[in-house]
Design an enzyme around this catalytic site. Structure first.
Site, short mmCIF file in Angstrom:
data_model
loop_
_atom_site.label_atom_id
_atom_site.label_comp_id
_atom_site.label_asym_id
_atom_site.label_seq_id
_atom_site.Cartn_x
_atom_site.Cartn_y
_atom_site.Cartn_z
N TYR A 157 8.71 -17.49 -19.76
CA TYR A 157 8.56 -16.17 -20.73
C TYR A 157 7.95 -16.36 -22.05
O TYR A 157 6.88 -15.61 -22.38
CB TYR A 157 10.07 -15.57 -20.68
N LYS A 161 4.30 -14.62 -23.84
CA LYS A 161 4.34 -13.87 -25.41
C LYS A 161 3.27 -14.47 -26.30
O LYS A 161 2.77 -13.73 -26.98
CB LYS A 161 5.66 -13.92 -25.88
C1 RM4 Z 1 12.66 -12.02 -27.13
C2 RM4 Z 1 13.41 -12.60 -28.01
C3 RM4 Z 1 14.88 -12.20 -27.89
C4 RM4 Z 1 15.32 -12.13 -26.39
C5 RM4 Z 1 14.26 -11.23 -25.81
C6 RM4 Z 1 14.71 -10.77 -24.33
O1 RM4 Z 1 11.31 -12.24 -27.20
O2 RM4 Z 1 13.38 -14.21 -27.22
O3 RM4 Z 1 15.77 -13.23 -28.38
O4 RM4 Z 1 16.50 -11.25 -26.38
O5 RM4 Z 1 12.81 -11.65 -25.59
#
Ligand code: RM4
Length: 254
Positions: A157, A161
């Protein structure tokens, strides 16, 4: 004067969380909204209802952002309904937490296709429409604090980002000549469906609250208001930038 008066705003992932809050916030600031959701008609209907009950105009389109044709259809339907596209909020994203060593290829692929490829497709589709309109525009992408720091359960993930923000930096250059500004918001720990399970783990919420100088986790509208700012003419000289919306968590080492 409302910040997005008479603007047409397209929001992906607009049926819940940051995207849903952004759709409502944009409408409150005078925009007409076209939101994209993926098989979340109930969530989309709730957002449409909130917008319409206060006199706003909004439509919802169902589609998978990972498919290039979805973005073409989304932009076409926004133009058909409202006549143009002034703002794109590229927000759709997934974050299924998973350990690294056994992370399956299909999960990596899906996360990349939704979060990064999907952002590319919808930014490209909206930018082509904005260029054809000849009046510039604004694009805001939901990157993340995770573009700057890591997560052991987010190895599939966090690169997406970081990629989303890098995309904003490059398209800011490519689209500047057309008067199209491109920026990222970088939310920290915001309470949404994305992390509901993660935050339900013993001690996780408390860990974040200790790390955040403001002392609380974020709410979707904490981010939505920053998206509206970057989309508005108040940010007319801002492009290629990133705005951390994290309550100070990123800088809090000690
Ligand atoms: C964000 C960050 C947060 C997480 C969400 C799902 O980028 O990592 O900590 O809770 O993602």
């Amino acid at each position: 004067m409302k910040l997005l008066e008479d603007k047409v705003v397209v929001v992906t992932g607009g049926s819940r969380g940051i995207g849903g809050a952004t759709a409502v916030a944009a409408a409150r600031q005078g925009a007409s909204v076209a939101l994209l959701h993926h098989r979340d008609q109930a969530g989309a209907d709730a957002v449409l209802g909130e917008i319409r009950q206060s006199g706003g105009r909004a439509i919802a389109i169902d589609g998978d952002i990972a498919q290039p044709e979805t973005s073409a259809r989304l932009v076409a339907q926004a133009v058909a309904e409202f006549g143009r596209v002034d703002v794109l909020v590229s927000n759709a994203g997934i974050c299924p937490f998973h350990s690294f060593l056994d992370l399956p290829a299909d999960l990596l692929q899906r996360t990349m296709e939704v979060n990064l490829h999907g952002a590319f497709y919808v930014v490209q589709a909206a930018a082509n429409q904005m260029k054809a309109q000849g009046h510039g525009g604004a694009i805001v992408a939901t990157s993340s604090i995770s573009a700057l720091v890591g997560g052991a359960m987010q190895t599939h993930y966090t690169p997406t980002k970081a990629g989303v923000h890098s995309l904003m930096q490059s398209v800011a250059i490519a689209l500047g000549p057309y008067g199209i500004r491109c920026n990222s918001v970088m939310p920290g720990a915001i309470v949404t469906d994305l992390n509901r399970d993660d935050l339900s783990q013993a001690g996780k919420r408390e860990y974040f609250e200790k790390r955040i100088p403001i002392g609380r986790l974020g709410q979707p509208d904490d981010v939505a208001d920053c998206v509206v700012f970057l989309a508005s003419d108040m940010a007319r000289y801002v492009t290629g930038a990133a705005l951390l919306v994290d309550g100070g968590m990123f800088v809090n080492l000690q």
